[in-house]
Design a protein around this motif. Sequence first.
Motif, PDB file in Angstrom:
ATOM      1  N   TYR A   9       0.833  -1.189   0.000  1.00 36.76           N
ATOM      2  CA  TYR A   9       0.000   0.000   0.000  1.00 36.76           C
ATOM      3  C   TYR A   9       0.874   1.247   0.000  1.00 36.76           C
ATOM      4  O   TYR A   9       1.848   1.326   0.753  1.00 36.76           O
ATOM      5  CB  TYR A   9      -0.848   0.072   1.276  1.00 36.76           C
ATOM      6  CG  TYR A   9      -1.831  -1.045   1.459  1.00 36.76           C
ATOM      7  CD1 TYR A   9      -3.105  -0.962   0.903  1.00 36.76           C
ATOM      8  CD2 TYR A   9      -1.505  -2.164   2.206  1.00 36.76           C
ATOM      9  CE1 TYR A   9      -4.021  -1.983   1.097  1.00 36.76           C
ATOM     10  CE2 TYR A   9      -2.413  -3.186   2.401  1.00 36.76           C
ATOM     11  CZ  TYR A   9      -3.673  -3.086   1.845  1.00 36.76           C
ATOM     12  OH  TYR A   9      -4.588  -4.094   2.041  1.00 36.76           O
ATOM     13  N   GLU A  20      -4.361   2.407   9.906  1.00 32.65           N
ATOM     14  CA  GLU A  20      -4.231   1.448  10.999  1.00 32.65           C
ATOM     15  C   GLU A  20      -5.613   0.984  11.471  1.00 32.65           C
ATOM     16  O   GLU A  20      -5.815  -0.209  11.736  1.00 32.65           O
ATOM     17  CB  GLU A  20      -3.441   2.045  12.162  1.00 32.65           C
ATOM     18  CG  GLU A  20      -3.131   1.017  13.215  1.00 32.65           C
ATOM     19  CD  GLU A  20      -2.014   1.415  14.153  1.00 32.65           C
ATOM     20  OE1 GLU A  20      -1.636   0.580  14.993  1.00 32.65           O
ATOM     21  OE2 GLU A  20      -1.496   2.543  14.050  1.00 32.65           O
ATOM     22  N   TYR A  22      -8.317   0.838   9.611  1.00 35.97           N
ATOM     23  CA  TYR A  22      -8.740  -0.021   8.501  1.00 35.97           C
ATOM     24  C   TYR A  22      -8.118  -1.408   8.635  1.00 35.97           C
ATOM     25  O   TYR A  22      -8.800  -2.424   8.529  1.00 35.97           O
ATOM     26  CB  TYR A  22      -8.309   0.670   7.211  1.00 35.97           C
ATOM     27  CG  TYR A  22      -8.385  -0.094   5.930  1.00 35.97           C
ATOM     28  CD1 TYR A  22      -9.575  -0.179   5.217  1.00 35.97           C
ATOM     29  CD2 TYR A  22      -7.240  -0.668   5.371  1.00 35.97           C
ATOM     30  CE1 TYR A  22      -9.630  -0.833   3.990  1.00 35.97           C
ATOM     31  CE2 TYR A  22      -7.290  -1.322   4.157  1.00 35.97           C
ATOM     32  CZ  TYR A  22      -8.483  -1.401   3.465  1.00 35.97           C
ATOM     33  OH  TYR A  22      -8.533  -2.048   2.260  1.00 35.97           O
ATOM     34  N   SER A  23      -6.826  -1.467   8.914  1.00 42.09           N
ATOM     35  CA  SER A  23      -6.103  -2.736   9.054  1.00 42.09           C
ATOM     36  C   SER A  23      -6.643  -3.554  10.216  1.00 42.09           C
ATOM     37  O   SER A  23      -6.823  -4.771  10.097  1.00 42.09           O
ATOM     38  CB  SER A  23      -4.614  -2.475   9.269  1.00 42.09           C
ATOM     39  OG  SER A  23      -4.069  -1.792   8.166  1.00 42.09           O
ATOM     40  N   LYS A  24      -6.882  -2.909  11.342  1.00 40.27           N
ATOM     41  CA  LYS A  24      -7.390  -3.623  12.523  1.00 40.27           C
ATOM     42  C   LYS A  24      -8.736  -4.265  12.244  1.00 40.27           C
ATOM     43  O   LYS A  24      -9.027  -5.359  12.740  1.00 40.27           O
ATOM     44  CB  LYS A  24      -7.487  -2.673  13.709  1.00 40.27           C
ATOM     45  CG  LYS A  24      -6.139  -2.339  14.304  1.00 40.27           C
ATOM     46  CD  LYS A  24      -6.270  -1.374  15.466  1.00 40.27           C
ATOM     47  CE  LYS A  24      -4.915  -1.058  16.054  1.00 40.27           C
ATOM     48  NZ  LYS A  24      -5.030  -0.101  17.173  1.00 40.27           N
ATOM     49  N   TRP A  26      -9.684  -5.558   9.441  1.00 42.39           N
ATOM     50  CA  TRP A  26      -9.465  -6.763   8.637  1.00 42.39           C
ATOM     51  C   TRP A  26      -9.015  -7.949   9.483  1.00 42.39           C
ATOM     52  O   TRP A  26      -9.141  -9.099   9.059  1.00 42.39           O
ATOM     53  CB  TRP A  26      -8.442  -6.502   7.533  1.00 42.39           C
ATOM     54  CG  TRP A  26      -8.919  -5.638   6.420  1.00 42.39           C
ATOM     55  CD1 TRP A  26      -8.311  -4.508   5.951  1.00 42.39           C
ATOM     56  CD2 TRP A  26     -10.084  -5.810   5.604  1.00 42.39           C
ATOM     57  NE1 TRP A  26      -9.029  -3.972   4.917  1.00 42.39           N
ATOM     58  CE2 TRP A  26     -10.127  -4.756   4.682  1.00 42.39           C
ATOM     59  CE3 TRP A  26     -11.108  -6.748   5.576  1.00 42.39           C
ATOM     60  CZ2 TRP A  26     -11.141  -4.626   3.745  1.00 42.39           C
ATOM     61  CZ3 TRP A  26     -12.127  -6.616   4.647  1.00 42.39           C
ATOM     62  CH2 TRP A  26     -12.131  -5.565   3.745  1.00 42.39           C
ATOM     63  N   TYR A  40      -0.825  -7.383   8.940  1.00 38.02           N
ATOM     64  CA  TYR A  40      -0.690  -6.050   8.355  1.00 38.02           C
ATOM     65  C   TYR A  40       0.514  -5.407   9.008  1.00 38.02           C
ATOM     66  O   TYR A  40       0.743  -5.590  10.211  1.00 38.02           O
ATOM     67  CB  TYR A  40      -1.946  -5.204   8.627  1.00 38.02           C
ATOM     68  CG  TYR A  40      -3.000  -5.382   7.574  1.00 38.02           C
ATOM     69  CD1 TYR A  40      -3.106  -4.499   6.514  1.00 38.02           C
ATOM     70  CD2 TYR A  40      -3.867  -6.456   7.620  1.00 38.02           C
ATOM     71  CE1 TYR A  40      -4.064  -4.672   5.528  1.00 38.02           C
ATOM     72  CE2 TYR A  40      -4.829  -6.641   6.644  1.00 38.02           C
ATOM     73  CZ  TYR A  40      -4.924  -5.741   5.603  1.00 38.02           C
ATOM     74  OH  TYR A  40      -5.870  -5.924   4.635  1.00 38.02           O
ATOM     75  N   MET A  42       2.641  -1.767   9.435  1.00 39.35           N
ATOM     76  CA  MET A  42       2.623  -0.309   9.318  1.00 39.35           C
ATOM     77  C   MET A  42       4.043   0.245   9.222  1.00 39.35           C
ATOM     78  O   MET A  42       4.973  -0.360   9.759  1.00 39.35           O
ATOM     79  CB  MET A  42       1.975   0.293  10.573  1.00 39.35           C
ATOM     80  CG  MET A  42       0.521  -0.018  10.771  1.00 39.35           C
ATOM     81  SD  MET A  42      -0.526   0.871   9.626  1.00 39.35           S
ATOM     82  CE  MET A  42      -0.139   2.577  10.016  1.00 39.35           C
ATOM     83  N   ALA A  53       0.548  -6.037   3.650  1.00 42.86           N
ATOM     84  CA  ALA A  53      -0.288  -7.089   4.225  1.00 42.86           C
ATOM     85  C   ALA A  53       0.079  -8.403   3.547  1.00 42.86           C
ATOM     86  O   ALA A  53       0.438  -8.413   2.365  1.00 42.86           O
ATOM     87  CB  ALA A  53      -1.767  -6.790   4.019  1.00 42.86           C
ATOM     88  N   GLU A  92      -2.395   0.637  -4.485  1.00 42.23           N
ATOM     89  CA  GLU A  92      -2.381  -0.706  -3.903  1.00 42.23           C
ATOM     90  C   GLU A  92      -1.897  -1.678  -4.982  1.00 42.23           C
ATOM     91  O   GLU A  92      -2.388  -1.646  -6.103  1.00 42.23           O
ATOM     92  CB  GLU A  92      -3.799  -1.049  -3.465  1.00 42.23           C
ATOM     93  CG  GLU A  92      -3.960  -2.348  -2.766  1.00 42.23           C
ATOM     94  CD  GLU A  92      -5.397  -2.537  -2.275  1.00 42.23           C
ATOM     95  OE1 GLU A  92      -5.841  -3.701  -2.302  1.00 42.23           O
ATOM     96  OE2 GLU A  92      -6.065  -1.563  -1.888  1.00 42.23           O
TER      97      GLU A  92
END
Length: 102
Positions: A9, A20, A22-24, A26, A40, A42, A53, A92
């Motif tokens: 990304y 972050e 958004y990632s959590k 998923w 994921y 960061m 990811a 992406e």
Amino acid sequence: MSVTVFIRYQLDPFKRAQFEEYSKRWLTIIPRCGGELIGYFMPHEGTNNIAFALISFESLAAYESYRKRLRADLDGTANFNFAEAEKFILAEERTFLRKVVL
């Protein structure tokens, strides 16, 4: 043959907190839809606008089934909409990898 999807990304560096979040989201959605989430990742030090990811699947067919379930999942749809509305992901890229074995 199993495959791992490597997602790179490019982020808006001023919106890392949104990525972050958004990632959590998923972390529970991806396994529920059939992906084996490796994680994921960061930015920490150095480049501040690149995140990654890694998600594994039994096969490309399993990945395609996962994508269908993900698009039908209400939480998944909400997370995609969150990313689109907040515009924290600038680009992406997906690469499909296979593990090297003897």
